[in-house]
Design an enzyme around this catalytic site. Structure first.
Site, PDB file in Angstrom:
ATOM      1  CE  LYS A   8      -1.648   3.250   2.548  1.00  0.00           C
ATOM      2  NZ  LYS A   8      -1.868   4.314   1.602  1.00  0.00           N
ATOM      3  N   GLY A  55       6.899   5.811   8.023  1.00  0.00           N
ATOM      4  CA  GLY A  55       5.983   6.953   8.090  1.00  0.00           C
ATOM      5  C   GLY A  55       6.165   7.665   9.415  1.00  0.00           C
ATOM      6  CB  SER A  56       4.036  10.105  11.108  1.00  0.00           C
ATOM      7  OG  SER A  56       2.836   9.370  11.121  1.00  0.00           O
ATOM      8  CB  VAL A  72       0.856   6.429  11.311  1.00  0.00           C
ATOM      9  CG1 VAL A  72       0.361   5.170  10.601  1.00  0.00           C
ATOM     10  CG2 VAL A  72      -0.052   7.616  10.977  1.00  0.00           C
ATOM     11  N   GLY A  73       2.967   5.005  13.316  1.00  0.00           N
ATOM     12  CA  GLY A  73       3.766   3.828  13.663  1.00  0.00           C
ATOM     13  C   GLY A  73       3.333   3.225  14.994  1.00  0.00           C
ATOM     14  CD  GLU A  98      13.630   1.917   9.577  1.00  0.00           C
ATOM     15  OE1 GLU A  98      14.166   2.953  10.012  1.00  0.00           O
ATOM     16  OE2 GLU A  98      14.069   0.787   9.824  1.00  0.00           O
ATOM     17  CB  CYS A 113      12.815  10.335   7.777  1.00  0.00           C
ATOM     18  SG  CYS A 113      13.833   9.392   6.662  1.00  0.00           S
ATOM     19  CD  GLU A 136       9.248  14.037  11.140  1.00  0.00           C
ATOM     20  OE1 GLU A 136       8.192  13.441  11.409  1.00  0.00           O
ATOM     21  OE2 GLU A 136      10.172  13.516  10.493  1.00  0.00           O
TER      22      GLU A 136
HETATM   23  P1  NAP Z   1       2.191   8.886   7.467  1.00  0.00           P
HETATM   24  O1  NAP Z   1       1.096   9.852   7.483  1.00  0.00           O
HETATM   25  O2  NAP Z   1       2.525   8.182   8.733  1.00  0.00           O
HETATM   26  O3  NAP Z   1       1.853   7.837   6.307  1.00  0.00           O
HETATM   27  C1  NAP Z   1       2.746   6.810   5.933  1.00  0.00           C
HETATM   28  C2  NAP Z   1       1.959   5.696   5.278  1.00  0.00           C
HETATM   29  O4  NAP Z   1       1.065   5.111   6.228  1.00  0.00           O
HETATM   30  C3  NAP Z   1       1.063   6.147   4.126  1.00  0.00           C
HETATM   31  O5  NAP Z   1       0.998   5.129   3.151  1.00  0.00           O
HETATM   32  C4  NAP Z   1      -0.281   6.316   4.816  1.00  0.00           C
HETATM   33  O6  NAP Z   1      -1.379   6.246   3.939  1.00  0.00           O
HETATM   34  C5  NAP Z   1      -0.263   5.143   5.760  1.00  0.00           C
HETATM   35  N1  NAP Z   1      -1.153   5.275   6.912  1.00  0.00           N
HETATM   36  C6  NAP Z   1      -1.656   6.404   7.470  1.00  0.00           C
HETATM   37  N2  NAP Z   1      -2.436   6.097   8.524  1.00  0.00           N
HETATM   38  C7  NAP Z   1      -2.439   4.741   8.634  1.00  0.00           C
HETATM   39  C8  NAP Z   1      -3.061   3.830   9.524  1.00  0.00           C
HETATM   40  N3  NAP Z   1      -3.824   4.229  10.528  1.00  0.00           N
HETATM   41  N4  NAP Z   1      -2.825   2.509   9.329  1.00  0.00           N
HETATM   42  C9  NAP Z   1      -2.032   2.072   8.355  1.00  0.00           C
HETATM   43  N5  NAP Z   1      -1.427   2.893   7.459  1.00  0.00           N
HETATM   44  C10 NAP Z   1      -1.613   4.224   7.617  1.00  0.00           C
HETATM   45  O7  NAP Z   1       3.562   9.579   6.990  1.00  0.00           O
HETATM   46  P2  NAP Z   1       3.800  10.461   5.680  1.00  0.00           P
HETATM   47  O8  NAP Z   1       3.223  11.801   5.896  1.00  0.00           O
HETATM   48  O9  NAP Z   1       3.439   9.709   4.456  1.00  0.00           O
HETATM   49  O10 NAP Z   1       5.399  10.551   5.701  1.00  0.00           O
HETATM   50  C11 NAP Z   1       6.076  11.431   6.484  1.00  0.00           C
HETATM   51  C12 NAP Z   1       6.612  10.773   7.743  1.00  0.00           C
HETATM   52  O11 NAP Z   1       7.381   9.630   7.400  1.00  0.00           O
HETATM   53  C13 NAP Z   1       7.543  11.649   8.533  1.00  0.00           C
HETATM   54  O12 NAP Z   1       7.281  11.502   9.903  1.00  0.00           O
HETATM   55  C14 NAP Z   1       8.917  11.110   8.189  1.00  0.00           C
HETATM   56  O13 NAP Z   1       9.919  11.376   9.146  1.00  0.00           O
HETATM   57  C15 NAP Z   1       8.622   9.659   8.080  1.00  0.00           C
HETATM   58  N6  NAP Z   1       9.652   8.975   7.307  1.00  0.00           N
HETATM   59  C16 NAP Z   1      10.507   8.155   7.967  1.00  0.00           C
HETATM   60  C17 NAP Z   1      11.521   7.522   7.274  1.00  0.00           C
HETATM   61  C18 NAP Z   1      12.478   6.594   7.981  1.00  0.00           C
HETATM   62  O14 NAP Z   1      13.086   5.765   7.302  1.00  0.00           O
HETATM   63  N7  NAP Z   1      12.648   6.695   9.286  1.00  0.00           N
HETATM   64  C19 NAP Z   1      11.655   7.723   5.899  1.00  0.00           C
HETATM   65  C20 NAP Z   1      10.756   8.585   5.255  1.00  0.00           C
HETATM   66  C21 NAP Z   1       9.742   9.195   5.972  1.00  0.00           C
HETATM   67  P3  NAP Z   1      -1.995   7.585   3.250  1.00  0.00           P
HETATM   68  O15 NAP Z   1      -0.927   8.121   2.378  1.00  0.00           O
HETATM   69  O16 NAP Z   1      -3.138   7.051   2.509  1.00  0.00           O
HETATM   70  O17 NAP Z   1      -2.337   8.508   4.376  1.00  0.00           O
END
Ligand code: NAP
Length: 495
Positions: A175, A228-229, A232-233, A250, A284, A385
């Site tokens: 996904k 992701g965030s 959500v993690g 991550e 990130c 962040e």
């Molecule tokens: P996000 O809002 O947490 O979303 C990440 C993914 O999770 C998306 O595919 C999202 O779908 C999905 N998602 C959202 N809510 C969910 C739920 N309740 N259950 C299951 N899946 C869910 O993060 P983002 O805004 O896309 O990305 C930014 C974040 O990612 C930042 O915090 C950044 O630091 C982090 N990040 C971390 C790394 C690392 O390796 N540490 C690398 C890159 C980014 P939708 O798109 O449909 O909402």
């Protein structure tokens, strides 16, 4: 007419069962619709998981080197389509072409690494404590992997997960982020053309709350790899934990670059410009805090503001542009709110602090490079962040203080120190609490063959990249072969 895209489920390109769709738009020009995508739900996930489960015994029976060769072909196809996919990615999520080319290149490098790993995939042979007995470990596939990815690296991050997952013999349901579905389709097309068994890879578009959660909760999904965030993690970890699923997280970061008084200031300046404003601060590993030694603070801030004010902002397809838009309107509002919070907290805004709407930029979600000084380590802009082009500058008077400030957040992904003092560098390597530390380099710049991940609320202890990700996607089996022809009791018969 915008192109209509589909899910890939059970070996076929299909619409969502609901028939509903959503739009993928260009953040540099919101009028441009990149594509129309299926808005899927639980019933689509159920079919995808069932297909992945069916394919698992067949996919895992293919010899590992042969699976590696399929991934090699995927790498070759990425090479052939690199420019096309980079352009699509720039239109889809805004970052400049140099960076989207780098994003595809990371996928290529990861594919070739997986190809090599297919002829290694080592276990251990270990001596037995008993005579005429042989001990070894081997790697086993786990089952169906749920892959959930963010939008900021639409090719690199899915390939960090999908290529090792497949090499290890798992099948999967993928996904991608709702903001970058088109790049995900290109990746799945490539994997199919390369020879991945069609049911082994399933792509389901839709929101995190419906599709993402349905994958996490599905009893037949064995492991979840999520980037992701942190918010959500935590939800995913709690849900997946109910079924004891293996989970790799991550998550977010609040990365800092330290500049000591003996640093090469020109080098440190190039580093922070790239670290803070590359990918419009939406990495990130982005540098969102700059920790300056008091002796060079004023001079460095002056150099920084001068250079940051000259960053060329615009559509990332223009090769002269250095910084593209942020991902969407909601994210721009969050960034702007943080700017207000910073001002209310008493930090001094010395650059930017507003949406950027010059010329064509008014069609998209641009934000000016923003710098705060007089930031206290406890302020929200130094703790949370922001995920945008906002840099908080903090003044310190010693290496110890710099490291304490760097460590003083709930995150621990990337970190950097600029110094010419080898002793200070090694003290920083030892004392910084982060998954990644750069010496005389910015906080960004991961290489695909090195472990990637963070400590504290940045993750749950797993690492992507390099050899370490293969530990997450495989199960270790311990094997004892007793060729003595008699019962031998460990801990008893040889004592
Ligand atoms: P996000 O809002 O947490 O979303 C990440 C993914 O999770 C998306 O595919 C999202 O779908 C999905 N998602 C959202 N809510 C969910 C739920 N309740 N259950 C299951 N899946 C869910 O993060 P983002 O805004 O896309 O990305 C930014 C974040 O990612 C930042 O915090 C950044 O630091 C982090 N990040 C971390 C790394 C690392 O390796 N540490 C690398 C890159 C980014 P939708 O798109 O449909 O909402």
């Amino acid at each position: 007419m915008a192109k209509r895209y589909q899910n890939f489920i059970a070996g076929k390109w299909v619409d969502a069962k609901s028939g509903e769709t959503f739009e993928d738009r260009n953040p540099a020009n919101w009028e441009e619709v990149i594509g129309i995508f299926p808005k899927s739900g639980k019933e689509d996930v159920d079919e995808a998981v069932a297909a992945a489960r069916r394919a698992f015994p067949k996919w895992k029976a293919i010899p590992v080197p042969e699976r590696g060769e399929i991934l090699k072909r995927a790498g070759d196809l990425l090479v052939a389509r690199k420019e096309e996919i980079a352009r699509l990615m720039t239109r889809e999520m805004g970052k400049i072409l140099a960076e989207t080319r780098g994003d595809v290149q990371e996928g290529i490098d990861t594919a070739y690494y997986a190809f090599g790993e297919g002829r290694r995939f080592f276990g251990h042979t270990v001596p037995s404590e008993l005579p005429n007995k042989f001990n070894m470990t081997m790697r086993m596939p786990i089952g169906v992997a749920g892959i959930i990815t963010p939008w900021n690296f639409p090719m690199a991050i899915p390939s960090w997960k999908i290529f090792p997952a497949l090499l290890c013999g798992n099948t999967l349901v993928f996904k991608p982020a709702s903001d970058t579905p088109a790049t995900a389709n290109a990746l799945v097309e490539i994997l199919l053309e390369a020879g991945v068994m069609p049911e082994a890879i399933n792509l389901v578009h839709g929101s995190g709350a419906s599709v993402g959660m349905a994958i996490v909760r599905h009893p037949d999904v064995d492991l979840i790899s999520f980037t992701g965030s942190s918010a959500v993690g935590k939800v995913i970890n709690a849900e997946a934990g109910k079924d004891l699923k293996r989970v790799s997280l991550e998550l977010g970061g609040k990365n800092a670059q330290i500049v000591m008084d003996d640093a090469d200031l020109e080098l440190a300046l190039e580093g922070v410009l790239w670290g803070a404003f590359g990918t419009t601060g939406q990495r990130c590993t982005a540098t969102s805090r700059l920790i300056l030694h008091e002796k060079i603070h004023d001079q460095f801030v002056e150099m920084l503001v001068d250079r940051a004010s000259k960053i060329r902002i615009g559509n990332g397809l223009d090769e002269n542009v250095q910084m593209g838009p942020v991902i969407n309107q909601a994210q721009r509002e969050i960034i702007h709110q943080y700017v207000r919070i910073g001002q209310e907290e008493g930090a001094k805004l010395v650059l930017g602090g507003h949406p950027y709407e010059e010329g064509e930029c008014k069609k998209g979600w641009f934000y000016a490079p923003t710098i705060f000084v007089d930031v206290k380590p406890s302020m929200r802009i130094a703790q949370e962040e922001i995920f945008g082009p906002v840099l908080s500058v903090i003044k310190v008077s010693s290496l110890e203080e710099a490291i304490a400030v760097l460590n003083g957040t709930r995150y621990g992904l990337s970190s950097s120190i600029y110094t010419q003092d080898v002793n200070a560098a090694y003290r920083a390597i030892r004392d910084i609490e982060a998954g990644i530390t750069y010496i005389n380099g910015p906080t960004i710049g991961a290489e695909c063959h090195m472990p990637f991940g963070g400590v504290k609320e940045t993750g749950n202890g797993h690492r992507e990249g390099g050899w370490t990700v293969y530990d997450f996607f495989s199960e270790i089996k311990t094997v004892y072969v007793d060729f003595s022809g008699r019962l031998q009791r460990a801990q008893i018969d040889n004592r």
